[in-house]
Design a protein around this motif. Sequence first.
Motif, short mmCIF file in Angstrom:
data_model
loop_
_atom_site.label_atom_id
_atom_site.label_comp_id
_atom_site.label_asym_id
_atom_site.label_seq_id
_atom_site.Cartn_x
_atom_site.Cartn_y
_atom_site.Cartn_z
N UNK A 88 0.84 -1.21 0.00
CA UNK A 88 0.00 0.00 0.00
C UNK A 88 0.87 1.26 0.00
N UNK A 89 1.84 1.30 -0.89
CA UNK A 89 2.87 2.33 -0.87
C UNK A 89 2.48 3.59 -1.63
N UNK A 90 1.72 3.46 -2.71
CA UNK A 90 1.46 4.59 -3.60
C UNK A 90 -0.03 4.65 -3.90
N UNK A 91 -0.60 5.83 -3.81
CA UNK A 91 -2.01 6.01 -4.15
C UNK A 91 -2.11 6.38 -5.61
N UNK A 92 -2.67 5.48 -6.41
CA UNK A 92 -2.81 5.73 -7.84
C UNK A 92 -4.07 5.06 -8.37
N UNK A 93 -4.68 5.71 -9.34
CA UNK A 93 -5.91 5.20 -9.95
C UNK A 93 -6.98 4.90 -8.90
N UNK A 94 -7.05 5.77 -7.89
CA UNK A 94 -8.10 5.67 -6.89
C UNK A 94 -7.90 4.62 -5.81
N UNK A 95 -6.70 4.05 -5.71
CA UNK A 95 -6.48 3.05 -4.66
C UNK A 95 -5.01 2.99 -4.26
N UNK A 96 -4.76 2.41 -3.09
CA UNK A 96 -3.40 2.21 -2.62
C UNK A 96 -2.84 0.95 -3.26
N UNK A 97 -1.62 1.06 -3.79
CA UNK A 97 -1.02 -0.08 -4.51
C UNK A 97 0.34 -0.45 -3.91
N UNK A 98 0.65 -1.74 -4.02
CA UNK A 98 1.96 -2.24 -3.61
C UNK A 98 2.99 -1.87 -4.68
N UNK A 99 4.22 -1.64 -4.25
CA UNK A 99 5.30 -1.33 -5.18
C UNK A 99 6.56 -2.11 -4.84
N UNK A 100 7.25 -2.51 -5.86
CA UNK A 100 8.54 -3.14 -5.74
C UNK A 100 9.58 -2.04 -5.65
N UNK A 101 10.47 -2.14 -4.68
CA UNK A 101 11.46 -1.08 -4.45
C UNK A 101 12.84 -1.56 -4.89
N UNK A 102 13.44 -0.77 -5.76
CA UNK A 102 14.83 -0.97 -6.17
C UNK A 102 15.63 0.21 -5.64
N UNK A 103 16.85 -0.04 -5.19
CA UNK A 103 17.66 1.01 -4.56
C UNK A 103 19.09 1.00 -5.09
N UNK A 104 19.74 2.12 -4.88
CA UNK A 104 21.18 2.21 -5.11
C UNK A 104 21.74 3.35 -4.28
N UNK A 105 23.06 3.39 -4.17
CA UNK A 105 23.73 4.45 -3.42
C UNK A 105 25.03 4.80 -4.16
N UNK A 106 25.73 5.84 -3.73
CA UNK A 106 26.93 6.27 -4.48
C UNK A 106 27.98 5.16 -4.65
N UNK A 107 28.18 4.35 -3.61
CA UNK A 107 29.19 3.31 -3.69
C UNK A 107 28.89 2.30 -4.78
N UNK A 108 27.60 2.03 -5.04
CA UNK A 108 27.23 1.10 -6.11
C UNK A 108 27.73 1.59 -7.47
N UNK A 109 27.87 2.91 -7.61
CA UNK A 109 28.35 3.50 -8.86
C UNK A 109 29.83 3.82 -8.82
N UNK A 110 30.50 3.42 -7.75
CA UNK A 110 31.92 3.71 -7.62
C UNK A 110 32.20 5.15 -7.21
N UNK A 111 31.22 5.82 -6.62
CA UNK A 111 31.38 7.21 -6.19
C UNK A 111 31.61 7.27 -4.69
N UNK A 112 32.20 8.36 -4.23
CA UNK A 112 32.37 8.55 -2.79
C UNK A 112 31.02 8.85 -2.16
N UNK A 113 30.77 8.36 -0.95
CA UNK A 113 29.52 8.70 -0.27
C UNK A 113 29.46 10.18 0.07
N UNK A 114 28.25 10.71 0.10
CA UNK A 114 28.06 12.12 0.45
C UNK A 114 27.91 12.24 1.95
N UNK A 115 28.58 13.25 2.51
CA UNK A 115 28.47 13.55 3.94
C UNK A 115 27.33 14.54 4.13
#
Length: 194
Positions: free
Chosen positions: A165-192
């Motif tokens: 029930x993550x997102x309200x769309x088309x008149x109802x709450x819907x489940x969503x699949x979550x994909x994530x990433x962060x700077x290290x995944x791209x070989x970047x330094x983390x942000x402070x």
Amino acid sequence: MTFNRRAVKTARLTLRPLKPSDYPLWFDALVNRFPLQSKWDLGPVAPEKCTPADFIHLIKRHKEMAKKDDWYFYGVFENHTGQLIGHVDFDIFSRNTHQFANFGYQLYNRHWGLGYGQEAAAAGLKIGFKQLKLNRLEAAINLDNHKSIRLVKAIGMEEEGIKKRYWFENGKWTDHLIYVTNPEHLGLKPNNPF
């Protein structure tokens, strides 16, 4: 909070905020879309809803939301033709010790099937981490949106799970699949954050 929001170029694309002179490109991108290609598509917009005044209002709203550090929009322009072919956006969920946002992307249907979506989304991740100084980007995807799931996997985002029930769309709450990433995944330094 103000960020240096400069244009980012890839081999075929430029991602940047919209400017007033982009009106003809914006009009063409919205009005001349193909008819709906899937339930995830937006299809064409009526010309009377795409006036110069509408566009100026849109740019003003984008600037206001960016100034508040709420939401950021980058148009995706094809380098060879200059056409506006899509966008990426960042909905800031939290700053302070979290520094994360929802990462959105859309490629307008006249430009599907050429690899532009993956190229734009990969550049968008770098914008999120380098320009907007985020630490976590998540893409919330409908469970049956298989093209979007393939895209985020292709750019290196990792599946984290399903939010009920993550997102309200088309008149109802819907489940969503979550994909994530962060700077290290791209070989970047983390942000402070401080």
